[in-house]
Design a protein around this motif. Structure first.
Motif, PDB file in Angstrom:
ATOM      1  N   SER A 196      -2.451   0.522   6.444  1.00 38.02           N
ATOM      2  CA  SER A 196      -1.081   0.408   6.933  1.00 38.02           C
ATOM      3  C   SER A 196      -0.113   0.398   5.760  1.00 38.02           C
ATOM      4  O   SER A 196      -0.507   0.544   4.593  1.00 38.02           O
ATOM      5  N   LEU A 224      -1.057  -6.652  10.308  1.00 40.40           N
ATOM      6  CA  LEU A 224      -1.040  -5.195  10.368  1.00 40.40           C
ATOM      7  C   LEU A 224      -2.460  -4.640  10.471  1.00 40.40           C
ATOM      8  O   LEU A 224      -3.435  -5.368  10.286  1.00 40.40           O
ATOM      9  N   TYR A 273      -4.947   5.932   4.936  1.00 42.70           N
ATOM     10  CA  TYR A 273      -3.550   5.814   5.368  1.00 42.70           C
ATOM     11  C   TYR A 273      -2.690   6.889   4.718  1.00 42.70           C
ATOM     12  O   TYR A 273      -1.790   7.453   5.348  1.00 42.70           O
TER      13      TYR A 273
END
Length: 495
Positions: free
Chosen positions: A220, A216, A446
C-alpha cells in the motif's frame, strides 16, 4: 542505466538491518547494527526506542550509500519488524513516553489471568489467546504506569504503534500514523474477520481508540520519507510483521505451504488461504497478508526462544564464543547423549502458552560439558517445531515439507536433525533473508514492478534439501523423552 532496487528495513529483536534488493531478489548492499536488550525485572524485556530508530536509520544510510556506488536507483521501501513489541509516543514530539515493551515480556501475565473469562470471545475475533505476548495489555500497562499517560491518551495526544508504525512515523516526520493488517492482527484489538479495530476489545483491554494507527493492506501507500532524511524522498509501499514477511518471501502463496523461521524465536506459519482456520490446539489463527483488500490467512505456532538459546550459550553462560561453534559441538555427540533443555527463558509458547515456565535442563552428569549444552539447545528448537507441526496436523492442516529460513538454518546439522525429528523434507532456500525479501516483494508488487505472485515465484531457488534419515524407533524414543521433560517443566511452573 541504473539498476532498479528496493530498500528493505528489517527491524528485529536484537538488531536493525537494511538490505537493498534487486528485482530478482538478490542483495546488492546491506548494513546491520545490534542494540541493547534491557531486563529491568524478572520476565521484563525492553528496548530503547531511540536506539531502535538510531540503528535503523544508520543501517539505511549505510546500505543506500553502498548501493549508490553500484549505480542503483532505490524506488521503494519495505518494512518488516519484530511483532507485538509495543511503543507509545507523544504525537507532538515523536518521543516515546516509555521504553518499547518487547514481545517476549511477561509483566502483564496477571492481567491476562484476570481476563480469562473473556478468552472465547477474544479468540473468536482475533484468532489469538490471552497472553502477555500480544500488544493490548502492554499498551494498557504503559498508559496506567506512566504518570499522566492515560489522560494524555484520552485527549488524543498519544499514539500507539508496533515497531513498523513507529518507524514509519519517524521516516515520514509524523505525516503517517499507519500499520498493516499483519501487524494490527497481533495486538488482540483487531477483528481478523471484518478487518477492523474492535470496540468491544478496546473496552475489554482498556485501550482508547485515539491512540490507534490506520490499518492498510500489506502492499500500500504508507507515506514517503521526509525531505532531507535520505538523498531523495522514497515511498514506503510494503509492510508486514516479520513472520508474515518471511512467509511471503518464501513464496508460500498456496494453501498448505509451510515455512518455519529460526531467528531470536521460531515461528511456523502454514498458509490456509481464504479460510481463517480455528485451532483446537492453542495455535494462532492470523492474517498472512492482505493485498488489494483481500485477506489470506495462516495458522501459526510460536516458539519464544530459538536463536536466543544460542545467544544464551554465548553471552549468558559463555560456553561458546561464536554461534557457528554449535555445529561442531553437536556433531561430536551421539543421539543418546541424554541431555535435554526445555528453553522456557521467556515462558513457553505454542502449544502450551505457559508464561510462568522457566528454562530447565534434564539429564546432566559430572560428564556434561559444552557440547551437551550446545546440542541440547539446538535439539530443543527441533523438538518444539515438531510439537507445532503435530498441533497443526490435529487441526486439519498438514504439509509434506517445510521451507526454513533465519540465521540458525545455515547450520547443516540443525537442518538434518530437524528433518529427522519432523519426519518430512526440510528445504533451505538459496536466499535465506526471507523476511527482508518478503517486504521487498510487497513493495515491488504495489509499485507494479512484479506482475503477480507467479512472477515473484520465478526468483525462488533451492539451496539444499534435507530428507529424514533417523530410524522410527529412535525418533519415537527421543520425542517421548522430550515430552517428559516438557511436562516436568510445566509441572514445576505451576507448583
Amino acid at each position: 542505466m541504473p539498476t532498479t532496487a528496493i530498500l528493505s528495513i528489517d527491524q528485529g529483536t536484537t538488531s536493525s538491518r537494511a538490505i537493498v534488493f534487486s528485482l530478482s531478489g538478490q542483495p546488492i548492499a546491506s548494513a546491520q547494527y545490534e542494540f541493547t536488550q534491557y531486563y529491568p525485572q524478572n520476565g521484563w524485556v525492553e528496548h530503547d526506542p531511540e536506539e531502535i530508530w538510531a540503528t535503523t536509520y544508520k543501517a539505511c544510510k549505510e546500505a543506500l550509500a553502498k548501493a549508490a556506488e553500484s549505480d542503483v536507483d532505490v524506488v521503494s521501501i519495505g518494512i518488516t519488524n519484530q511483532r507485538e513489541t509495543t511503543l507509545v509516543w507523544d504525537r507532538s514530539t515523536g518521543k516515546a513516553i516509555y521504553n518499547a515493551i518487547v514481545w517476549q515480556d511477561r509483566r502483564t501475565a496477571p492481567t491476562c489471568n484476570k481476563l480469562a473469562p473473556s478468552l472465547a470471545s477474544v479468540r473468536a475475533k482475533t484468532g489469538l489467546l490471552l497472553d502477555p505476548y500480544f500488544s493490548s495489555t502492554k499498551i494498557a500497562w504503559i498508559l496506567d504506569n506512566v504518570e499522566g499517560a492515560r489522560q494524555l491518551a484520552n485527549e488524543g495526544k498519544l499514539a500507539f504503534g508496533t515497531v513498523d508504525s513507529f518507524l514509519i512515523w519517524r521516516l515520514t516526520n509524523g505525516e503517517s500514523h499507519v500499520t498493516d493488517a499483519t501487524n494490527a492482527c497481533r495486538t488482540n484489538l483487531y477483528n481478523i474477520h471484518n478487518n477492523q479495530w474492535d470496540n468491544d476489545l478496546l473496552t475489554l483491554f482498556n485501550v482508547p481508540s485515539s491512540v490507534l494507527p490506520k490499518v492498510l493492506d500489506s502492499a500500500s501507500d504508507f507515506g514517503t520519507t521526509a525531505q532531507g532524511l535520505f538523498n531523495t524522498q522514497i515511498p514506503i509501499n510494503g509492510v508486514a510483521g516479520d513472520q508474515q514477511a518471511a512467509l511471503f518471501g518464501q513464496c508460500c502463496f498456496n494453501t498448505g505451504d509451510l515455512k518455519s523461521t529460526y531467528g531470536t524465536g521460531c515461528f511456523a506459519l502454514l498458509n490456509t488461504g481464504k479460510s481463517a482456520l480455528p485451532s483446537q490446539n492453542k495455535l494462532l489463527t492470523t492474517i498472512a497478508y492482505r493485498i488489494n483488500g483481500k485477506t489470506t490467512y495462516a495458522l501459526e505456532g510460536a516458539i519464544f526462544t530459538a536463536g536466543a538459546n544460542v545467544q544464551w550459550l554465548r553471552d549468558g553462560i559463555k560456553v561458546i564464543k561464536v554461534a557457528k561453534e554449535t555445529q561442531a559441538l553437536a556433531e561430536s555427540l551421539d543421539y543418546d547423549h541424554g541431555v535435554f533443555l526445555v528453553p522456557g527463558f521467556a515462558g513457553l509458547g505454542a502449544p502450551h502458552w505457559e508464561p510462568n515456565a522457566r528454562a530447565t535442563m534434564f539429564g546432566m552428569t559430572r560428564n556434561t560439558n559444552n557440547a551437551h549444552l550446545a546440542r541440547a539447545a539446538l535439539e530443543a528448537v527441533c523438538y518444539q517445531t515438531a510439537d507445532l507441526l503435530s498441533a497443526m496436523k490435529q487441526d486439519g492442516a498438514n504439509s509434506t515439507s517445510v521451507w526454513v529460513d533465519g540465521g540458525m538454518v545455515g547450520n547443516d546439522w540443525l537442518c538434518q536433525f530437524l528433518a529427522d525429528i519432523l519426519n518430512i523434507e526440510v528445504k533451505r532456500p538459496a536466499m535465506m533473508e526471507s523476511t527482508a525479501l518478503g517486504v521487498a516483494y510487497l513493495a515491488g508488487l504495489y509499485q507494479g514492478l512484479y506482475k503477480d505472485f507467479e512472477e515473484i515465484s520465478t526468483h525462488k531457488a533451492l539451496d539444499k534439501a534435507f530428507l529424514p534419515a533417523m530410524p522410527n524407533d529412535t525418533r519415537d524414543h527421543l520425542c517421548a523423552k522430550w515430552e517428559v521433560a516438557v511436562q516436568s517443566t510445566l509441572h514445576f511452573a505451576n507448583a
